[in-house]
Design a protein around this motif. Structure first.
Motif, mmCIF file in Angstrom:
data_model
loop_
_atom_site.group_PDB
_atom_site.id
_atom_site.type_symbol
_atom_site.label_atom_id
_atom_site.label_comp_id
_atom_site.label_asym_id
_atom_site.label_seq_id
_atom_site.Cartn_x
_atom_site.Cartn_y
_atom_site.Cartn_z
ATOM 1 N N LEU A 2 0.760 -1.134 0.163
ATOM 2 C CA LEU A 2 0.114 -0.201 0.116
ATOM 3 C C LEU A 2 0.762 1.254 0.049
ATOM 4 O O LEU A 2 1.801 1.405 0.694
ATOM 5 C CB LEU A 2 -1.042 0.012 1.254
ATOM 6 C CG LEU A 2 -1.987 -0.958 1.060
ATOM 7 C CD1 LEU A 2 -2.799 -1.102 2.723
ATOM 8 C CD2 LEU A 2 -3.183 -0.349 0.187
ATOM 9 N N TRP A 21 -4.449 -8.177 0.166
ATOM 10 C CA TRP A 21 -5.827 -8.038 0.640
ATOM 11 C C TRP A 21 -5.697 -8.177 2.273
ATOM 12 O O TRP A 21 -6.088 -7.538 3.149
ATOM 13 C CB TRP A 21 -6.540 -9.261 0.284
ATOM 14 C CG TRP A 21 -8.046 -9.432 0.922
ATOM 15 C CD1 TRP A 21 -8.457 -10.620 1.578
ATOM 16 C CD2 TRP A 21 -9.208 -8.522 1.005
ATOM 17 N NE1 TRP A 21 -9.815 -10.320 2.116
ATOM 18 C CE2 TRP A 21 -9.864 -8.733 1.802
ATOM 19 C CE3 TRP A 21 -9.116 -7.072 0.387
ATOM 20 C CZ2 TRP A 21 -11.004 -8.152 2.204
ATOM 21 C CZ3 TRP A 21 -10.221 -6.483 0.824
ATOM 22 C CH2 TRP A 21 -11.309 -7.017 1.404
ATOM 23 N N ILE A 58 -10.218 -7.609 -4.284
ATOM 24 C CA ILE A 58 -9.445 -6.468 -4.844
ATOM 25 C C ILE A 58 -10.004 -5.804 -5.956
ATOM 26 O O ILE A 58 -9.782 -4.601 -6.360
ATOM 27 C CB ILE A 58 -7.662 -6.566 -4.993
ATOM 28 C CG1 ILE A 58 -7.431 -7.482 -6.052
ATOM 29 C CG2 ILE A 58 -7.280 -6.816 -3.609
ATOM 30 C CD1 ILE A 58 -5.910 -7.471 -6.131
ATOM 31 N N TYR A 81 -11.305 -2.054 -6.726
ATOM 32 C CA TYR A 81 -10.406 -0.965 -6.608
ATOM 33 C C TYR A 81 -9.652 -0.923 -8.213
ATOM 34 O O TYR A 81 -8.656 -0.154 -8.307
ATOM 35 C CB TYR A 81 -9.210 -1.299 -5.502
ATOM 36 C CG TYR A 81 -9.827 -1.404 -4.209
ATOM 37 C CD1 TYR A 81 -9.901 -0.169 -3.623
ATOM 38 C CD2 TYR A 81 -10.204 -2.511 -3.650
ATOM 39 C CE1 TYR A 81 -10.589 -0.417 -2.016
ATOM 40 C CE2 TYR A 81 -11.036 -2.716 -2.359
ATOM 41 C CZ TYR A 81 -10.948 -1.585 -1.558
ATOM 42 O OH TYR A 81 -11.595 -1.575 -0.262
ATOM 43 N N MET A 121 -4.682 -4.881 3.394
ATOM 44 C CA MET A 121 -5.684 -3.982 3.463
ATOM 45 C C MET A 121 -6.568 -4.210 4.744
ATOM 46 O O MET A 121 -7.182 -3.395 5.344
ATOM 47 C CB MET A 121 -6.775 -4.194 2.079
ATOM 48 C CG MET A 121 -5.939 -3.646 0.757
ATOM 49 S SD MET A 121 -6.660 -3.963 -0.574
ATOM 50 C CE MET A 121 -8.120 -3.179 -0.467
ATOM 51 N N LEU A 181 -10.446 2.651 3.332
ATOM 52 C CA LEU A 181 -9.923 2.346 2.104
ATOM 53 C C LEU A 181 -10.874 2.077 1.311
ATOM 54 O O LEU A 181 -11.876 1.069 1.500
ATOM 55 C CB LEU A 181 -8.901 1.059 2.163
ATOM 56 C CG LEU A 181 -7.606 0.963 2.694
ATOM 57 C CD1 LEU A 181 -6.996 -0.410 2.700
ATOM 58 C CD2 LEU A 181 -6.656 2.000 2.064
#
Ligand code: GDP
Length: 424
Positions: A55, A80, A198, A201, A83, A93
């Motif tokens: 990230l 993941w 994910i 995103y 996150m 996020l």
């Protein structure tokens, strides 16, 4: 500083994450443009202590948009997990503040396994991989044998592509390494468990960045590791498998027309190195242990004790040139406060010749460090916020490095916290 890259000048772990966290105040967008989850940025701020691997370090400022560019090794599983960790600590996020390039290649489950299998095969000749699958990933990317993140939006094509890759990769796994083959069920378990998570995103981040640029937004480009680990300019083969240099930012971010207005090179006030390979200025024994303890030099990802040494002016000058740094952030100056005399590696001796040029990788094995000493300051400087309040000996140490590397030291960091910094 409209388009600024923050890059490592040394072997990595210079404190780039801490500098990005500090500087993101002035930026609208933060982009990671290379590398994967094989290194860690440690960021300490009012929200807690975070070890970020993939990230971007801009995620702690709610108004910053964070982008994972096409140049990163996109590991859906580790991303993941990371996150989830960040979300659990109250950081927001959403697809609005985190955007993943549809052109980023996916790090497949077998990449991590192949890394381990190859390191085992190499045994005592190993490169010291972090076993995060980065080398097999980039090898496959260049062979055009990876899946692009955007393919998740084309399930039929994805299915056929996975089948082709599976057949090809199982040949290597079984015939070269005698390992178990993967099945389509394995791959779909991975797709469903991680890639689907994910997917919201993933978008055309190139288009997003171009429009951000047109709107006059300030964009920060964040690199992982340092110049001496760059695939082309580093200590090959003890490099990483991507380009850690600022020059790669246009390609890896999704903005090929990018012209950087600033490159902030991060230099540590002493040297550390993780893994194998030549490290000319390495210290050993009690002296090394003391520095390691003082700087808490243990890997953010692996917990491995880092190799340590004095600041290496030869390698740092080379790193500054390779990164084309326009400014330097010197970090961890506070760590040296316990030393009465501070060792500095000023030159190398190669075949009996004193040199200040960084030699070809093979010559590094024979290079010996030339060590000189600077006066220590023998007091705590962690609370200092103004240049003029730094003890004279500390100022001299900073100026000595500045002169040797030929680049302005604009920031001096004296602690891990966001505000522990002196601006010059
Ligand atoms: P990065 O990958 O370049 O971001 O570096 P790492 O996160 O691996 O290593 C930097 C470490 O040093 C982190 O634990 C930071 O919190 C810490 N750090 C950064 N700057 C300073 C500083 O000026 N003083 C001290 N004591 N610690 C710092």
């Amino acid at each position: 500083m409209k388009n600024c890259a923050i890059v490592g000048i040394n072997w990595g772990d210079e404190g780039k994450g801490r500098m990005v966290d500090f500087l993101t105040d002035h930026y609208d967008v933060v982009v990671r443009y290379q590398g994967g989850g094989n290194a860690g940025h440690t960021v300490i701020n009012s929200k807690g202590r975070f070890a970020l691997h993939l990230l971007p370090s801009g995620i702690f400022r709610s108004e910053v948009v964070n982008v994972l560019g096409n140049g990163v090794a996109l590991d859906p599983e580790n991303l993941w997990i990371e996150m989830q960790d960040v979300l659990s600590k109250g950081i927001e996020l959403t697809p609005k503040n985190l955007k993943i390039s549809d052109r980023a290649s996916l790090l497949m489950p077998w990449h991590r396994e192949l890394d381990g299998l190859e390191e085992n095969r190499l045994a005592d000749k190993k490169y010291g991989s972090t076993k995060q699958g980065i080398a097999p990933f980039y090898s496959d990317k260049y062979q055009k044998k990876t899946v692009l993140a955007g393919e998740l939006f084309y399930p039929e094509r994805l299915h056929a592509h996975l089948q082709d890759l599976l057949e090809w990769k199982n040949l290597t796994l079984e015939k070269v390494y005698g390992a178990e083959p993967y099945t389509m069920d394995d791959l779909y378990a991975w797709v469903n468990e991680y890639c689907e998570k994910i997917k919201p995103y993933i978008c055309d981040t190139g288009a997003y960045l171009r429009s951000a640029q047109q709107e006059g937004k300030n964009i920060l480009f964040e690199a992982q590791l340092g110049a001496l680990r760059d695939l082309d300019y580093g200590i090959y083969p003890y490099t990483t498998s991507s380009n850690t240099t600022a020059a790669y930012a246009p390609i890896g971010s999704g903005l090929p027309s990018l012209q950087l207005s600033d490159v902030v090179g991060v230099v540590k006030a002493y040297s550390t190195c993780v893994g194998e390979g030549p490290f000319v200025c390495e210290m050993f024994g009690e002296e090394a242990e003391k520095l390691r303890e003082a700087g808490e030099e243990y890997g953010a990802k692996t917990g491995r004790a880092r190799r340590v040494g004095p600041v290496d002016l030869v390698a740092t000058r080379y790193g500054t040139e390779v990164q084309a740094a326009t400014k330097i952030a010197l970090t961890k100056l506070d760590v040296l406060s316990y030393m009465e005399k501070i060792p500095v590696c000023t030159h190398y001796l190669v075949d009996g010749q004193k040199t200040d040029r960084f030699p070809f990788p093979d010559a590094l094995d024979k290079a010996e460090p030339v060590i000189e000493y600077c006066e220590g300051w023998n007091c705590d400087i962690a609370g200092v916020r103004r240049w003029e309040d730094l003890p004279e000996a500390a100022q001299k140490y900073v100026l000595m490095i500045e002169e040797a590397i030929g680049c302005k030291i604009a920031y001096v960091s004296v602690g891990p916290e966001r505000e522990s910094i002196i601006l010059r």
